[in-house]
Motif scaffolding. Structure first.
Motif, mmCIF file in Angstrom:
data_model
loop_
_atom_site.group_PDB
_atom_site.id
_atom_site.type_symbol
_atom_site.label_atom_id
_atom_site.label_comp_id
_atom_site.label_asym_id
_atom_site.label_seq_id
_atom_site.Cartn_x
_atom_site.Cartn_y
_atom_site.Cartn_z
ATOM 1 N N HIS A 1 0.844 -1.186 0.000
ATOM 2 C CA HIS A 1 0.000 0.000 0.000
ATOM 3 C C HIS A 1 0.883 1.241 0.000
ATOM 4 N N THR A 2 0.571 2.164 -0.881
ATOM 5 C CA THR A 2 1.301 3.415 -0.919
ATOM 6 C C THR A 2 0.310 4.555 -0.748
ATOM 7 N N LEU A 3 0.751 5.589 -0.095
ATOM 8 C CA LEU A 3 -0.115 6.750 0.092
ATOM 9 C C LEU A 3 -0.224 7.529 -1.212
ATOM 10 N N CYS A 4 -1.285 8.295 -1.311
ATOM 11 C CA CYS A 4 -1.542 9.101 -2.510
ATOM 12 C C CYS A 4 -0.390 10.068 -2.738
ATOM 13 N N ALA A 5 -0.044 10.291 -3.994
ATOM 14 C CA ALA A 5 1.062 11.173 -4.343
ATOM 15 C C ALA A 5 0.754 12.630 -3.992
ATOM 16 N N ASN A 6 -0.536 12.985 -3.833
ATOM 17 C CA ASN A 6 -0.916 14.352 -3.461
ATOM 18 C C ASN A 6 -0.950 14.555 -1.955
ATOM 19 N N ASN A 7 -0.575 13.535 -1.200
ATOM 20 C CA ASN A 7 -0.554 13.598 0.263
ATOM 21 C C ASN A 7 -1.912 13.975 0.841
ATOM 22 N N CYS A 8 -2.965 13.386 0.292
ATOM 23 C CA CYS A 8 -4.304 13.660 0.810
ATOM 24 C C CYS A 8 -4.667 12.708 1.943
ATOM 25 N N GLY A 9 -3.884 11.661 2.186
ATOM 26 C CA GLY A 9 -4.125 10.754 3.288
ATOM 27 C C GLY A 9 -4.731 9.431 2.871
ATOM 28 N N PHE A 10 -5.196 9.311 1.643
ATOM 29 C CA PHE A 10 -5.769 8.061 1.167
ATOM 30 C C PHE A 10 -4.697 7.254 0.450
ATOM 31 N N PHE A 11 -5.031 5.991 0.140
ATOM 32 C CA PHE A 11 -4.084 5.125 -0.530
ATOM 33 C C PHE A 11 -4.236 5.224 -2.036
ATOM 34 N N GLY A 12 -3.120 5.189 -2.745
ATOM 35 C CA GLY A 12 -3.115 5.198 -4.190
ATOM 36 C C GLY A 12 -2.694 3.858 -4.733
ATOM 37 N N SER A 13 -2.811 3.710 -6.036
ATOM 38 C CA SER A 13 -2.389 2.467 -6.670
ATOM 39 C C SER A 13 -1.556 2.794 -7.897
ATOM 40 N N PRO A 14 -0.723 1.855 -8.332
ATOM 41 C CA PRO A 14 0.114 2.112 -9.511
ATOM 42 C C PRO A 14 -0.704 2.341 -10.782
ATOM 43 N N THR A 15 -1.905 1.774 -10.862
ATOM 44 C CA THR A 15 -2.714 1.965 -12.072
ATOM 45 C C THR A 15 -3.233 3.385 -12.184
ATOM 46 N N THR A 16 -3.322 4.094 -11.063
ATOM 47 C CA THR A 16 -3.796 5.479 -11.087
ATOM 48 C C THR A 16 -2.663 6.449 -10.786
ATOM 49 N N ARG A 17 -1.455 6.084 -11.182
ATOM 50 C CA ARG A 17 -0.262 6.900 -10.998
ATOM 51 C C ARG A 17 -0.030 7.240 -9.525
ATOM 52 N N ASN A 18 -0.237 6.270 -8.656
ATOM 53 C CA ASN A 18 -0.077 6.410 -7.206
ATOM 54 C C ASN A 18 -0.949 7.513 -6.624
#
Length: 157
Positions: A13-30
């Motif tokens: 699990h990686t955090l959103c690249a915009n540092n909004c606090g939610f989790f991102g995924s590689p398919t949505t550019r983190n």
């Protein structure tokens, strides 16, 4: 209980690249889903604005006339670019000034259906020579609200 079922939690699990606090995924550019949708919308608006600017800066291409008597058709790309250019021009207008007298309106400005902001004096369509077609809008609203109902005729015996 997780140990009994040999279940392992995924640690990718990686955090959103915009540092909004939610989790991102590689398919949505983190990015999380909300940030990804906002990013896609922003890119789409930028591309349409870029196309509009390029079309407005380039000189119109003159098409050679043909000998046939059929009128030349305008492509849909040209119509879309023209409408985007008009929208960009409308958005460039300062929203805190009256469209007629250029007086500052601040938070008390009235936005007309023609898309321009006006002061209290010029807020009425008669005061600012509004270009919006109120009659056609009213006719369409009445036609949509009251559809024509035709009953089936009875057969004669």
């Amino acid at each position: 209980m997780a140990e009994e079922q040999n279940w392992e939690e995924a640690n990718n699990h990686t955090l959103c690249a915009n540092n909004c606090g939610f989790f991102g995924s590689p398919t949505t550019r983190n990015l999380c889903s909300k940030c990804y949708n906002d990013n896609c919308l922003k890119e789409q608006q930028m591309s349409t604005a870029k196309i509009a600017v390029e079309n407005s800066l380039s000189p119109p291409q003159h098409q050679p006339e043909t000998s046939s008597s059929t009128p030349a058709t305008v492509s849909t790309d040209t119509l879309v670019a023209d409408s985007v250019a008009e929208l960009v021009a409308v958005k460039l207008q300062p929203r805190n000034r009256c469209g007629s007298c250029k007086r500052r309106v601040g938070l008390t400005g009235f936005t007309c259906r023609c898309g321009t902001t006006f002061c209290g004096t010029h807020r009425y369509p008669e005061q600012h020579a509004c270009t919006f077609d109120f009659k056609t809008m009213g006719k369409e609203a009445i036609a949509k609200a009251n559809p024509v109902v035709k009953a089936a005729k009875l057969e004669k015996i």
